[in-house]
Scaffold this active site. Structure first.
Site, PDB file in Angstrom:
ATOM      1  N   GLY A 115      20.734  -2.914  32.400  1.00 58.00           N
ATOM      2  CA  GLY A 115      20.854  -3.972  31.429  1.00 58.00           C
ATOM      3  C   GLY A 115      22.032  -4.494  31.677  1.00 58.00           C
ATOM      4  O   GLY A 115      23.041  -4.088  31.850  1.00 58.00           O
ATOM      5  N   THR A 156      27.522  -1.180  30.434  1.00 59.77           N
ATOM      6  CA  THR A 156      26.261  -1.134  29.422  1.00 59.77           C
ATOM      7  C   THR A 156      26.978  -1.094  28.170  1.00 59.77           C
ATOM      8  O   THR A 156      27.987  -0.681  27.710  1.00 59.77           O
ATOM      9  CB  THR A 156      25.698   0.605  29.609  1.00 59.77           C
ATOM     10  OG1 THR A 156      24.681   0.881  28.471  1.00 59.77           O
ATOM     11  CG2 THR A 156      26.733   1.567  29.817  1.00 59.77           C
ATOM     12  N   ASP A 160      25.705   0.548  25.676  1.00 58.92           N
ATOM     13  CA  ASP A 160      25.192   1.796  24.948  1.00 58.92           C
ATOM     14  C   ASP A 160      26.504   2.883  24.646  1.00 58.92           C
ATOM     15  O   ASP A 160      26.339   3.869  24.071  1.00 58.92           O
ATOM     16  CB  ASP A 160      24.185   2.524  25.721  1.00 58.92           C
ATOM     17  CG  ASP A 160      22.905   1.852  25.668  1.00 58.92           C
ATOM     18  OD1 ASP A 160      22.571   0.891  24.747  1.00 58.92           O
ATOM     19  OD2 ASP A 160      21.835   2.406  26.229  1.00 58.92           O
ATOM     20  N   ASP A 170      23.918   4.429  33.634  1.00 58.71           N
ATOM     21  CA  ASP A 170      23.437   6.051  33.988  1.00 58.71           C
ATOM     22  C   ASP A 170      22.340   5.740  34.972  1.00 58.71           C
ATOM     23  O   ASP A 170      22.485   6.277  36.136  1.00 58.71           O
ATOM     24  CB  ASP A 170      23.118   6.815  32.895  1.00 58.71           C
ATOM     25  CG  ASP A 170      22.162   6.389  32.103  1.00 58.71           C
ATOM     26  OD1 ASP A 170      21.516   5.137  32.140  1.00 58.71           O
ATOM     27  OD2 ASP A 170      21.756   7.320  31.063  1.00 58.71           O
ATOM     28  N   ARG A 182      18.758   3.414  23.473  1.00 58.88           N
ATOM     29  CA  ARG A 182      17.726   4.137  23.789  1.00 58.88           C
ATOM     30  C   ARG A 182      17.605   5.799  23.361  1.00 58.88           C
ATOM     31  O   ARG A 182      16.725   6.476  23.217  1.00 58.88           O
ATOM     32  CB  ARG A 182      17.222   4.025  25.211  1.00 58.88           C
ATOM     33  CG  ARG A 182      15.911   3.671  25.353  1.00 58.88           C
ATOM     34  CD  ARG A 182      15.515   3.416  26.699  1.00 58.88           C
ATOM     35  NE  ARG A 182      16.436   3.150  27.618  1.00 58.88           N
ATOM     36  CZ  ARG A 182      16.792   2.410  28.755  1.00 58.88           C
ATOM     37  NH1 ARG A 182      15.467   1.513  28.795  1.00 58.88           N
ATOM     38  NH2 ARG A 182      17.827   2.207  29.279  1.00 58.88           N
ATOM     39  N   ARG A 214      16.072  -4.060  36.917  1.00 57.70           N
ATOM     40  CA  ARG A 214      15.646  -2.525  37.121  1.00 57.70           C
ATOM     41  C   ARG A 214      14.642  -2.476  38.166  1.00 57.70           C
ATOM     42  O   ARG A 214      13.438  -3.006  38.080  1.00 57.70           O
ATOM     43  CB  ARG A 214      15.316  -2.079  35.437  1.00 57.70           C
ATOM     44  CG  ARG A 214      15.976  -2.460  34.289  1.00 57.70           C
ATOM     45  CD  ARG A 214      15.680  -1.633  33.171  1.00 57.70           C
ATOM     46  NE  ARG A 214      16.314  -2.018  32.100  1.00 57.70           N
ATOM     47  CZ  ARG A 214      17.350  -1.562  31.527  1.00 57.70           C
ATOM     48  NH1 ARG A 214      18.019  -0.497  32.312  1.00 57.70           N
ATOM     49  NH2 ARG A 214      17.692  -1.982  30.554  1.00 57.70           N
ATOM     50  N   ASP A 258      27.353   5.264  26.780  1.00 56.84           N
ATOM     51  CA  ASP A 258      26.653   6.586  26.900  1.00 56.84           C
ATOM     52  C   ASP A 258      27.215   7.222  28.236  1.00 56.84           C
ATOM     53  O   ASP A 258      26.262   8.052  28.830  1.00 56.84           O
ATOM     54  CB  ASP A 258      25.224   6.789  26.574  1.00 56.84           C
ATOM     55  CG  ASP A 258      24.453   5.735  27.451  1.00 56.84           C
ATOM     56  OD1 ASP A 258      25.160   4.986  28.158  1.00 56.84           O
ATOM     57  OD2 ASP A 258      23.185   5.914  27.671  1.00 56.84           O
TER      58      ASP A 258
HETATM   59  O1  F6P Z   1      21.006   0.261  28.424  1.00 50.12           O
HETATM   60  C1  F6P Z   1      21.212  -0.678  27.706  1.00 50.12           C
HETATM   61  C2  F6P Z   1      19.894  -1.179  26.715  1.00 50.12           C
HETATM   62  O2  F6P Z   1      20.354  -2.372  26.204  1.00 50.12           O
HETATM   63  C3  F6P Z   1      19.331  -0.025  25.681  1.00 50.12           C
HETATM   64  O3  F6P Z   1      20.381   0.083  24.723  1.00 50.12           O
HETATM   65  C4  F6P Z   1      18.135  -0.672  25.561  1.00 50.12           C
HETATM   66  O4  F6P Z   1      17.290   0.591  24.859  1.00 50.12           O
HETATM   67  C5  F6P Z   1      17.537  -0.932  26.808  1.00 50.12           C
HETATM   68  O5  F6P Z   1      18.694  -1.547  27.330  1.00 50.12           O
HETATM   69  C6  F6P Z   1      16.773  -2.293  26.685  1.00 50.12           C
HETATM   70  O6  F6P Z   1      16.332  -2.674  27.787  1.00 50.12           O
HETATM   71  P1  F6P Z   1      15.504  -3.782  28.419  1.00 50.12           P
HETATM   72  O7  F6P Z   1      16.319  -4.935  28.331  1.00 50.12           O
HETATM   73  O8  F6P Z   1      15.255  -3.686  29.961  1.00 50.12           O
HETATM   74  O9  F6P Z   1      14.442  -3.905  27.626  1.00 50.12           O
END
Ligand code: F6P
Length: 322
Positions: free
Chosen positions: A11, A126, A128, A103, A172, A72, A130
């Site tokens: 992301g 990120t 997050d 991660d 998430r 991804r 995390d």
């Molecule tokens: O990992 C970052 C994040 O923003 C999470 O908080 C979220 O769940 C996820 O990416 C959403 O991913 P995508 O944009 O691929 O739907």
């Protein structure tokens, strides 16, 4: 070391561009050639390599998103995908790589190191927050400021109507966005995946405050075990039909926008230090900032899931929102 590559993965997050800029300019300062790989690991497999110079990274420090694009990649999880990526790195004579991501990106780099000897150094990108080994990841500060800005606005309308608002934020697997934005926006409660008792305590608090007609803001991390804001709102409505409940899901607005000053400075320091780390012979480590100092944390450790949030912050949150 003569030539390095840099890419963003997973992301996107505000501040990634500031990090790319720092990587490129520091590398050029050390007389290294720099290639950018677009679309993360997917682009590495598809041979999307572009030369970068001083000018390629001009006027980007203030921009959200990532000029290198991101993805991804499912193919990078396969042996064939990894071998193709390795062939492309070798074809371009890459001696070291900076990966900016979270991660999943570092897990990918670790797996890749079993088939490819080229050293990788990571910068934590990120929203997050995390990852272990840094106080703040690139994107987190901007994201939580975006959340509190949104919650302040929601509070205006919630207060006018005496409503309960369930606001869902990203995260998430982690409740760090919910925790910090909950404290910063003065939310009445937060619900996070790290705590399994927060639904019970929320219901108790709503029971206690039943006669109090003021508005309430409840921040729910998307990864909370209740399943998110709509489920929480259903439970609350069933238990307390007198409450006027609304849901707001902030979604991807949390990932965009111009990075805060703190973000730009942290991202610049991390990108700058990533080149230093590669030149010093580090590999498979994530650059972080802990207590204002640059740190190097092995990818294996950085990606360990944070299971417990600072109990003191959680306690303070409870006391201040009484
Ligand atoms: O990992 C970052 C994040 O923003 C999470 O908080 C979220 O769940 C996820 O990416 C959403 O991913 P995508 O944009 O691929 O739907």
């Amino acid at each position: 070391m003569k030539k390095i590559a840099v890419f963003t993965s997973g992301g996107d997050s505000p501040g990634m561009n500031a990090c790319i800029r720092a990587v490129v300019r520091t590398a050029l300062y050390h007389k290294l050639e720099v290639m950018g790989i677009t679309h993360g690991y997917e682009g590495m497999i598809n041979n999307e390599f572009i030369p970068l110079n001083q000018k390629s990274v001009a006027n980007i420090i203030q921009r959200g998103g990532t000029i290198l694009k991101t993805a991804r990649s499912a193919r990078f999880r396969t042996r064939e995908g990894m071998l193709e990526a390795k062939r492309n790195l070798e074809k371009h004579n890459i001696d070291g790589v900076v990966v900016i991501g979270g991660d999943g990106s570092f897990t990918g780099a670790l797996e890749f190191s079993k088939v490819c000897a080229i050293p990788f150094v990571g910068c934590p990108g990120t929203i997050d927050n995390d990852l272990i080994g840094t106080d703040f990841t690139i994107g987190y500060d901007t994201a939580i400021n975006t959340v509190i800005d949104a919650v302040d606005r929601i509070r205006d309308t919630a207060e006018s109507h005496d409503r309960v608002f369930i606001v869902e934020v990203m995260g998430r697997d982690a409740g760090l966005i919910a925790l910090r934005s909950g404290i910063g926006s003065g939310a009445e409660a937060i619900m996070i995946p790290e705590s399994k008792n927060d639904l019970n305590s929320l219901l108790k608090r709503l029971e206690k405050g039943r006669k109090d007609k003021s508005s309430k803001i409840i921040i729910v991390a998307e990864g909370d075990e209740t399943g998110g804001a709509y489920n929480v709102s259903k439970i609350v409505k069933e238990k307390f039909p007198s409450y006027d409940v609304r849901v707001s899901i902030l979604g991807h607005i949390q990932r965009g926008g111009s990075p805060t000053c703190m973000e730009r400075v942290n991202a610049s320091r991390m990108g700058y230090s990533a080149i230093g780390a590669l030149l010093d012979g580090h590999r498979n480590v994530m650059i972080g900032i802990v207590n204002k100092e640059i740190t190097h944390t092995p990818f294996e450790k950085a990606i360990k899931h944070i299971e417990e949030l600072n109990p003191d912050l959680l306690r303070m949150m409870e006391i201040l929102s009484l």
